[in-house]
Write a protein that holds these residues in place. Structure first.
Motif, PDB file in Angstrom:
ATOM      1  N   ASN B 275       0.883  -1.173   0.000  1.00 29.96           N
ATOM      2  CA  ASN B 275       0.000   0.000   0.000  1.00 29.96           C
ATOM      3  C   ASN B 275       0.916   1.218   0.000  1.00 29.96           C
ATOM      4  O   ASN B 275       1.390   1.642   1.057  1.00 29.96           O
ATOM      5  CB  ASN B 275      -0.853   0.057   1.266  1.00 29.96           C
ATOM      6  CG  ASN B 275      -1.905  -1.022   1.310  1.00 29.96           C
ATOM      7  OD1 ASN B 275      -2.618  -1.236   0.338  1.00 29.96           O
ATOM      8  ND2 ASN B 275      -2.004  -1.701   2.434  1.00 29.96           N
ATOM      9  N   ARG B 276       1.162   1.763  -1.155  1.00 24.60           N
ATOM     10  CA  ARG B 276       2.066   2.917  -1.228  1.00 24.60           C
ATOM     11  C   ARG B 276       1.454   4.105  -0.495  1.00 24.60           C
ATOM     12  O   ARG B 276       0.270   4.382  -0.619  1.00 24.60           O
ATOM     13  CB  ARG B 276       2.332   3.284  -2.689  1.00 24.60           C
ATOM     14  CG  ARG B 276       3.205   2.246  -3.383  1.00 24.60           C
ATOM     15  CD  ARG B 276       3.194   2.402  -4.893  1.00 24.60           C
ATOM     16  NE  ARG B 276       3.992   1.327  -5.503  1.00 24.60           N
ATOM     17  CZ  ARG B 276       5.294   1.454  -5.795  1.00 24.60           C
ATOM     18  NH1 ARG B 276       5.928   2.585  -5.541  1.00 24.60           N
ATOM     19  NH2 ARG B 276       5.946   0.443  -6.337  1.00 24.60           N
ATOM     20  N   GLY B 277       2.272   4.765   0.292  1.00 22.53           N
ATOM     21  CA  GLY B 277       1.784   5.925   1.032  1.00 22.53           C
ATOM     22  C   GLY B 277       1.018   5.562   2.297  1.00 22.53           C
ATOM     23  O   GLY B 277       0.490   6.437   2.970  1.00 22.53           O
ATOM     24  N   VAL B 278       0.937   4.269   2.598  1.00 20.97           N
ATOM     25  CA  VAL B 278       0.295   3.866   3.853  1.00 20.97           C
ATOM     26  C   VAL B 278       1.356   3.282   4.785  1.00 20.97           C
ATOM     27  O   VAL B 278       1.634   3.839   5.848  1.00 20.97           O
ATOM     28  CB  VAL B 278      -0.833   2.840   3.626  1.00 20.97           C
ATOM     29  CG1 VAL B 278      -1.454   2.440   4.963  1.00 20.97           C
ATOM     30  CG2 VAL B 278      -1.886   3.421   2.706  1.00 20.97           C
ATOM     31  N   GLU B 279       1.980   2.170   4.364  1.00 18.27           N
ATOM     32  CA  GLU B 279       3.036   1.633   5.218  1.00 18.27           C
ATOM     33  C   GLU B 279       4.433   1.980   4.685  1.00 18.27           C
ATOM     34  O   GLU B 279       5.411   1.871   5.405  1.00 18.27           O
ATOM     35  CB  GLU B 279       2.892   0.119   5.417  1.00 18.27           C
ATOM     36  CG  GLU B 279       3.084  -0.729   4.178  1.00 18.27           C
ATOM     37  CD  GLU B 279       1.768  -1.205   3.593  1.00 18.27           C
ATOM     38  OE1 GLU B 279       0.717  -0.845   4.143  1.00 18.27           O
ATOM     39  OE2 GLU B 279       1.789  -1.919   2.584  1.00 18.27           O
ATOM     40  N   ILE B 280       4.504   2.385   3.421  1.00 21.35           N
ATOM     41  CA  ILE B 280       5.818   2.722   2.868  1.00 21.35           C
ATOM     42  C   ILE B 280       5.659   3.770   1.767  1.00 21.35           C
ATOM     43  O   ILE B 280       4.702   3.735   0.996  1.00 21.35           O
ATOM     44  CB  ILE B 280       6.531   1.442   2.351  1.00 21.35           C
ATOM     45  CG1 ILE B 280       7.995   1.729   1.975  1.00 21.35           C
ATOM     46  CG2 ILE B 280       5.782   0.835   1.172  1.00 21.35           C
ATOM     47  CD1 ILE B 280       8.827   0.460   1.811  1.00 21.35           C
ATOM     48  N   ASP B 281       6.601   4.682   1.749  1.00 20.10           N
ATOM     49  CA  ASP B 281       6.618   5.745   0.752  1.00 20.10           C
ATOM     50  C   ASP B 281       7.145   5.186  -0.570  1.00 20.10           C
ATOM     51  O   ASP B 281       8.063   4.363  -0.578  1.00 20.10           O
ATOM     52  CB  ASP B 281       7.555   6.851   1.272  1.00 20.10           C
ATOM     53  CG  ASP B 281       7.417   8.121   0.465  1.00 20.10           C
ATOM     54  OD1 ASP B 281       6.275   8.552   0.250  1.00 20.10           O
ATOM     55  OD2 ASP B 281       8.462   8.658   0.053  1.00 20.10           O
TER      56      ASP B 281
END
Lengths: 425, 322
Positions: B275-281
């Motif tokens: 999940n981009r922008g949720v757990e990792i940039d």
């Protein structure tokens, strides 16, 4: 009615404190003489040869699955299994299908039990209609149909106002109310919250699920005159709450399922569904606290919490199986094992399965006394046996004690002066 | 006695990384290494599982796990059958019936994913002798091949486990990946394993598995050599476990900036899907520290290794026979 003489037994009655060798004379379904018996002409004599004569066991929580789930078990099968295990009265919760919230269902249950001619079956009426927690059933009618008390049947009443009114109305008819001390929202899981559940990746049930339910129900009970009993304590925290309430002189009582006094969550380490129970198996600290609570009299009643299941119900990954253990076959042996392990005195152990549940529900049985119903179990304390699939008389084979060896067993069971279980010749 | 090991301590099934000794864990990694050479070649097959049937039995949807298991089986020359089952219509009793029916098709190995913890062990206890069960994820309990491919990737980059500080960040409570990683890395002798999460995403007594618990991401990442982000399921917001994605990312999301306290050479991993922008940039997930795509590639060799080991076959013997 037949006249029976039990000769030369060790007479053990936890109610009176009796423990001496003697005879029991039985006529018209009742005990007519105890101890030194003379001037009695029996039709049948049972030579006890020093075996124990104890009041027949009263199991405060046993599901027969009838009506509603007779693929698992039925009244006749479980009443016979109970009798052969030394239990003379099964107290059945109202969570049948249909729910025992009307005299007709209660009468059906009592008729079926009579027809079976084995252990007595005493039905608890539903505390709310359909156990839905909204409306009151005809409690006076349930009492008239033979219910000695009411129960939430494992479905705690969520609405506090409804619970208060149900308790108040029940107290009008002096009906004891047996509650399940659980906060359902917190109880979404299948094993004690702790290292074992975490290891297995199973949803854990915190002790707070018990104490939140217990505390709320205690508070509501204190606003009423009702005689309230809490079923199946499982945690050290629950024991502490109960101890404090009793210390304040509250007229409350509690029971524990006998398996909680022997098993812990670690028994479920291999995902064995036989150890999927509700309330869940907890830590060894909880088990020790529960044992201590029974010894201290904080918990006065031990029950089997018998929940027979068909094979399919217990087949599958742990959380997908149905909770509950088949327990009537091992209740007597486990309670006496607590004596062997020096957790309880013999009288205290037997009181927890005889006179204490009798007093809670106002039953006449549960004692060896002149005039009392002749519900009597003869016990051979030194007759080793293994608990196996074949030894289980209940239709539910889901015993967590398969493979255990026990030393005590019921050799004869009399119910209302009728010999319903004796050694096969 | 564990159901996954035979009397000689060899793998009969592969259900969990818990309780496996270092030698066996290392053997899986070494075997995978020998297979990784095969993958690089133009002819990508070895005949080790020729004539054997592998059934991928997935009760939960999956793309990369199922695909890499399928590729692994095919590169071992096995016949592969993919079966997807809708769990909403499946209950305990039909599970056993289904297993018996599939077994009647003479399968040699089942690769199973199921939403219930203990499902793989349940199957392993019910299959015929000689049929192997590989756990491709059961509930929150275990995902052992994922943990082994992660260990493989870490070994490639960092070598020995003894000095390593490994931080696992995110939803530990509902993660089979985290549990299997913890057991595998501890078994391989990792220096320190940390779990970093808000308290609602930590299961009870998680420290009993042999980890250090951190609520603060900065502290949890300090001097870490390996940083693993876990996938955050959207359902967690509905269950009142978390307020929202934005706050989660602010406190537990991995980014270049948050990684400054980690070791300068730290690698970043994720079991996917991201999940981009949720757990990792995104910039971190696609950046030079990220080994996320290597994890996917390594999954094939590791699954080949496990498949051959549970059938008692060694890549060496395969080479001799070719």
């Amino acid at each position: 009615m037949s006249r029976i003489l039990i000769r030369n037994a060790r007479l053990i009655d936890p109610d009176s404190g009796l423990d001496s060798t003697g005879d029991i004379a039985i006529a018209d379904g009742r005990i007519v003489a105890l101890g030194e018996v003379s001037d009695f002409t029996p039709v049948q004599t049972i030579e006890a040869d020093g075996q124990w004569a104890i009041p027949g066991l009263i199991d405060l929580a046993a599901r027969t699955r009838e009506p509603g789930a007779t693929r698992k078990a039925d009244i006749a099968s479980e009443a016979r299994a109970a009798a052969s295990a030394g239990i003379t009265t099964l107290v059945v919760p109202p969570d049948t299908q249909p729910v025992m919230d009307s005299p007709s269902v209660v009468e059906l249950v009592h008729h079926r039990a009579e027809a079976a001619g084995a252990a007595r079956v005493v039905a608890l009426g539903a505390l709310t209609t359909g156990l839905a927690g909204e409306q009151l059933p005809g409690m006076a009618g349930l009492a008239a149909a033979g219910c000695p008390g009411l129960s939430d049947g494992g479905y705690p009443v969520a609405d506090s106002l409804v619970l208060r009114r149900a308790l108040e109305y029940a107290s009008t008819f002096a009906l004891p109310c047996l509650l399940t001390p659980v906060d359902t929202a917190l109880a979404q899981g299948c094993l004690n919250e702790g290292p074992t559940a975490t290891r297995l990746g199973l949803a854990g049930v915190p002790a707070a699920a018990e104490t939140a339910g217990l505390g709320r129900q205690m508070a509501i009970a204190s606003a009423t005159q009702a005689r309230v009993h809490f079923g199946r304590l499982s945690s050290v925290e629950g024991v502490r709450l109960m101890t404090a309430a009793l210390g304040e002189g509250r007229k409350l009582s509690a029971d524990v399922a006998v398996h909680q006094l022997f098993l812990t969550d670690q028994d479920a380490m291999e995902f064995d569904p036989r150890f999927h129970l509700q309330p869940p198996l907890r830590d060894i600290i909880d088990r020790e606290a529960l044992r201590q609570a029974v010894s201290d009299g904080v918990i006065r009643i031990i029950c089997s919490d018998h929940q027979p299941h068909d094979q399919d119900a217990k087949d599958g990954p742990f959380a997908s199986t149905e909770p509950g253990a088949s327990g009537i076959d091992t209740l007597l042996a486990l309670v006496l094992r607590l004596v062997e392990e020096e957790v309880l005195s013999l009288h205290k152990a037997l009181a927890a399965v005889t006179i204490e549940p009798a007093k809670l529900l106002g039953l006449e049985s549960g004692r060896l006394a002149e005039g009392a119903p002749a519900d009597i179990t003869l016990v051979n304390p030194n007759a080793p046996w293994f608990c196996t699939n074949e030894s289980l008389q209940s239709r539910g084979k889901n015993s967590p004690f398969l493979g255990w060896e026990f030393s005590a067993r019921a050799t004869h069971t009399l119910i209302a002066g009728r010999l319903v279980h004796q050694p096969t010749q | 006695m564990s159901v996954q090991l035979d009397e000689n301590g060899q793998l009969r099934h592969f259900l969990t990384t818990e309780g496996l000794d270092p030698a066996l864990l290392t053997r899986i990694l070494d075997t995978a290494e020998s297979f990784s050479g095969v993958i690089g070649k133009s002819v990508k097959k070895v005949p080790l599982l020729r004539g054997r049937t592998v059934i991928n039995l997935f009760f939960e949807s999956s793309t990369r796990t199922r695909t890499t298991f399928e590729l692994a089986a095919k590169r071992l020359s096995a016949d592969v059958l993919n079966v997807s089952v809708d769990t909403t219509t499946t209950k305990g009793e039909s599970l056993l019936d289904m297993l018996r029916n599939l077994q009647a098709m003479q399968a040699d190995m089942f690769v199973i994913r199921h939403s219930q913890s203990g499902a793989a062990e349940y199957f392993a206890r019910h299959v015929d002798p000689g049929v192997a069960v590989l756990n491709a994820g059961d509930g929150w309990h275990a995902h052992p091949t994922q943990a082994m491919l992660d260990a493989y990737t870490i070994r490639q980059h960092k070598g020995d486990f003894e000095q390593l500080r490994i931080a696992i960040v995110g939803d530990i409570a509902h993660s089979r990946v985290a549990r299997s990683q913890i057991h595998a890395f501890n078994g391989l002798g990792a220096g320190e394993i940390r779990v970093v999460a808000p308290n609602t995403l930590l299961p009870g007594d998680i420290d009993s598995l042999g980890v250090q618990v951190y609520n603060d991401l900065g502290a949890g990442l300090r001097d870490a050599d390996v940083v693993i982000a876990l996938r955050l399921q959207r359902e967690r917001m509905q269950g009142a476990l978390l307020p929202g994605e934005a706050e989660y990312f602010r406190h537990y999301g991995l980014s270049e900036a948050r990684l400054r306290s980690a070791h300068p050479q730290a690698i970043v991993m994720h079991p996917g899907p991201i999940n981009r922008g949720v757990e990792i940039d995104s910039s971190l997930a696609d950046g030079p520290r990220s080994v996320i795509l290597e994890q996917v590639t390594n999954g094939i060799a590791v699954r080949m290794a496990v498949m051959s080991l549970v059938l008692g076959l060694q890549p060496e013997t395969a080479r001799e026979s070719t």
